[in-house]
Design a protein around this motif. Structure first.
Motif, PDB file in Angstrom:
ATOM      1  N   HIS A 194       0.834  -1.198   0.000  1.00  0.00           N
ATOM      2  CA  HIS A 194       0.000   0.000   0.000  1.00  0.00           C
ATOM      3  C   HIS A 194       0.878   1.261   0.000  1.00  0.00           C
TER       4      HIS A 194
ATOM      5  N   SER B 167       1.077   4.119  -2.802  1.00  0.00           N
ATOM      6  CA  SER B 167       0.744   5.489  -2.395  1.00  0.00           C
ATOM      7  C   SER B 167       1.714   6.515  -2.952  1.00  0.00           C
TER       8      SER B 167
ATOM      9  N   VAL C  43      -4.842   6.387  -3.683  1.00  0.00           N
ATOM     10  CA  VAL C  43      -4.729   4.979  -3.311  1.00  0.00           C
ATOM     11  C   VAL C  43      -5.472   4.740  -2.003  1.00  0.00           C
TER      12      VAL C  43
END
Length: 139
Positions: free
Chosen positions: A13, A17, A23
């Protein structure tokens, strides 16, 4: 203390990002898609591990998913650029900082989705296979 699975998903993640798109992780599709595109990381399925004994280890090929969505007049070009940026981000560090053995995306299968009263969406699910090993399936 987060599990290796959660640590790896958080690292993925964070890697996503850094891209110019918005995101999210595990969220629903918002009513508006940002102009730069939208990525939603889904935790996916760890699958059935291969198990080795002595020492006991569980080897996963975890299948996470990235939902990529764009909207606007140049959907095809924007979608292509967004997918390419995901590939570049993953290729820059296949181990996500040494947290997993290997991370690799599969090809997307894009679809055009009509939206009443607005420009249609172009979207796809991009599977990302995360290879990692843990000492316990719940740890």
């Amino acid at each position: 203390m987060p599990t290796p699975r959660e640590t790896i998903l958080a690292a993925l993640h964070a890697r996503l990002s850094a891209l110019p798109a918005t995101v999210l992780r595990g969220d629903v599709l918002p009513e508006r898609v940002p102009a730069e595109g939208l990525l939603i990381l889904r935790d996916g399925e760890p699958g059935e591990p291969e198990v080795t004994l002595s020492p006991l280890a569980y080897h996963y090929q975890h299948r996470a998913e990235i939902e990529a969505v764009v909207q606007g007049s140049d959907r095809d070009g924007d979608f292509d650029a967004l997918c390419a940026s995901i590939g570049t981000a993953l290729a820059g560090d296949r181990t996500l900082g040494g947290l997993c053995d290997w991370a690799e995306a599969e090809a997307p299968r894009p679809a055009d989705l009509p939206v009443e009263g607005a420009a249609s969406l172009k979207a796809a699910v991009i599977p990302v296979i995360l290879h990692y090993t843990t000492a316990d399936p719940l740890a």
